[in-house]
Write an enzyme that holds these catalytic residues in place. Structure first.
Site, PDB file in Angstrom:
ATOM      1  N   HIS A  37       0.818  -1.001  -0.126  1.00 58.91           N
ATOM      2  CA  HIS A  37      -0.004  -0.033  -0.015  1.00 58.91           C
ATOM      3  C   HIS A  37       0.990   1.341  -0.189  1.00 58.91           C
ATOM      4  O   HIS A  37       1.682   1.419   0.951  1.00 58.91           O
ATOM      5  CB  HIS A  37      -1.088   0.116   1.230  1.00 58.91           C
ATOM      6  CG  HIS A  37      -1.910   1.053   1.125  1.00 58.91           C
ATOM      7  ND1 HIS A  37      -2.307   1.604   2.378  1.00 58.91           N
ATOM      8  CD2 HIS A  37      -2.469   1.602   0.131  1.00 58.91           C
ATOM      9  CE1 HIS A  37      -3.089   2.578   2.229  1.00 58.91           C
ATOM     10  NE2 HIS A  37      -3.191   2.727   0.704  1.00 58.91           N
ATOM     11  N   ASP A  49       6.902   5.813 -21.431  1.00 58.91           N
ATOM     12  CA  ASP A  49       7.180   5.638 -22.866  1.00 58.91           C
ATOM     13  C   ASP A  49       8.747   5.196 -23.073  1.00 58.91           C
ATOM     14  O   ASP A  49       9.700   5.276 -22.037  1.00 58.91           O
ATOM     15  CB  ASP A  49       6.914   7.035 -23.738  1.00 58.91           C
ATOM     16  CG  ASP A  49       7.788   8.103 -23.327  1.00 58.91           C
ATOM     17  OD1 ASP A  49       8.911   8.166 -22.760  1.00 58.91           O
ATOM     18  OD2 ASP A  49       7.088   9.286 -23.345  1.00 58.91           O
ATOM     19  N   HIS A  63       6.477  18.035 -15.832  1.00 57.55           N
ATOM     20  CA  HIS A  63       7.173  16.868 -16.537  1.00 57.55           C
ATOM     21  C   HIS A  63       8.333  16.784 -15.711  1.00 57.55           C
ATOM     22  O   HIS A  63       8.795  15.943 -15.217  1.00 57.55           O
ATOM     23  CB  HIS A  63       7.464  17.273 -17.743  1.00 57.55           C
ATOM     24  CG  HIS A  63       8.133  16.077 -18.538  1.00 57.55           C
ATOM     25  ND1 HIS A  63       7.642  14.759 -18.399  1.00 57.55           N
ATOM     26  CD2 HIS A  63       9.326  15.855 -19.223  1.00 57.55           C
ATOM     27  CE1 HIS A  63       8.303  13.966 -19.123  1.00 57.55           C
ATOM     28  NE2 HIS A  63       9.523  14.545 -19.560  1.00 57.55           N
ATOM     29  N   TYR A  83       5.288  12.435 -23.600  1.00 61.23           N
ATOM     30  CA  TYR A  83       4.361  12.459 -22.423  1.00 61.23           C
ATOM     31  C   TYR A  83       3.683  11.182 -22.108  1.00 61.23           C
ATOM     32  O   TYR A  83       2.641  11.411 -21.293  1.00 61.23           O
ATOM     33  CB  TYR A  83       3.916  13.655 -22.318  1.00 61.23           C
ATOM     34  CG  TYR A  83       4.743  14.931 -22.611  1.00 61.23           C
ATOM     35  CD1 TYR A  83       5.650  15.278 -21.438  1.00 61.23           C
ATOM     36  CD2 TYR A  83       4.587  15.767 -23.585  1.00 61.23           C
ATOM     37  CE1 TYR A  83       6.452  16.327 -21.665  1.00 61.23           C
ATOM     38  CE2 TYR A  83       5.516  16.781 -23.992  1.00 61.23           C
ATOM     39  CZ  TYR A  83       6.254  17.029 -23.170  1.00 61.23           C
ATOM     40  OH  TYR A  83       7.035  18.185 -22.999  1.00 61.23           O
ATOM     41  N   ALA A  84       3.885  10.215 -22.245  1.00 60.09           N
ATOM     42  CA  ALA A  84       3.136   8.823 -22.392  1.00 60.09           C
ATOM     43  C   ALA A  84       3.748   8.197 -21.265  1.00 60.09           C
ATOM     44  O   ALA A  84       4.351   7.263 -21.263  1.00 60.09           O
ATOM     45  CB  ALA A  84       2.840   8.175 -23.461  1.00 60.09           C
ATOM     46  N   ASN A  85       3.737   8.903 -20.006  1.00 58.61           N
ATOM     47  CA  ASN A  85       4.072   8.311 -18.860  1.00 58.61           C
ATOM     48  C   ASN A  85       3.244   8.691 -17.608  1.00 58.61           C
ATOM     49  O   ASN A  85       2.463   9.618 -17.649  1.00 58.61           O
ATOM     50  CB  ASN A  85       5.241   9.118 -18.381  1.00 58.61           C
ATOM     51  CG  ASN A  85       6.438   9.190 -19.637  1.00 58.61           C
ATOM     52  OD1 ASN A  85       6.993   8.265 -19.960  1.00 58.61           O
ATOM     53  ND2 ASN A  85       6.782  10.350 -20.161  1.00 58.61           N
TER      54      ASN A  85
END
Length: 123
Positions: A20, A28, A90, A112-114
């Site tokens: 938890h 990316d 970012h 920015y595919a994170n």
């Protein structure tokens, strides 16, 4: 052999170790990842596997109570998360990567595919 679910042994093990509030990321293929953070590299070629494929597979196995994305994250990527995400810069996202238990590197080439995920509990 497993009957279903994540077949990659490193990824399966990393997911099983989550507790938890632990954080982990899906990234990316261009995101810089600090040397001390475990990288589970699934990238084969540009685009394979996609961010969408990896998110779908992992979210079937993990309870998530929070998600962090960069302000620049495109709508198409946001829609894949199935929850409202907290936006951060970012630069801050890259700093927070250093505290993740692991990062799954995809073949995704969308900028920015994170996303950083915070593990929840199922009870």
């Amino acid at each position: 052999m497993k009957k279903s679910g994540i077949l990659n042994p490193d990824l399966s093990y990393a997911i099983a170790r989550l507790g938890h509030t632990d954080t982990w990321a899906i990234a990316d293929c261009g995101l810089p990842i600090p040397e001390h953070v475990e990288v589970i590299d699934l990238a084969l070629v540009f685009g394979i596997p996609s961010f969408a494929q990896v998110v779908a597979a992992i979210l079937n196995e993990v309870v998530v109570e929070g998600v962090f994305i960069a302000e620049q994250t495109p709508a198409a990527i946001r829609e894949l998360l199935h929850t409202e995400a907290e936006e951060i810069s970012h630069e801050e996202l890259k700093e927070r990567i250093s505290n993740c238990a692991f990062v799954v590197r995809t073949g995704e080439t969308t900028p920015y595919a994170n996303a950083i995920f915070k593990a929840g509990v199922s009870f």
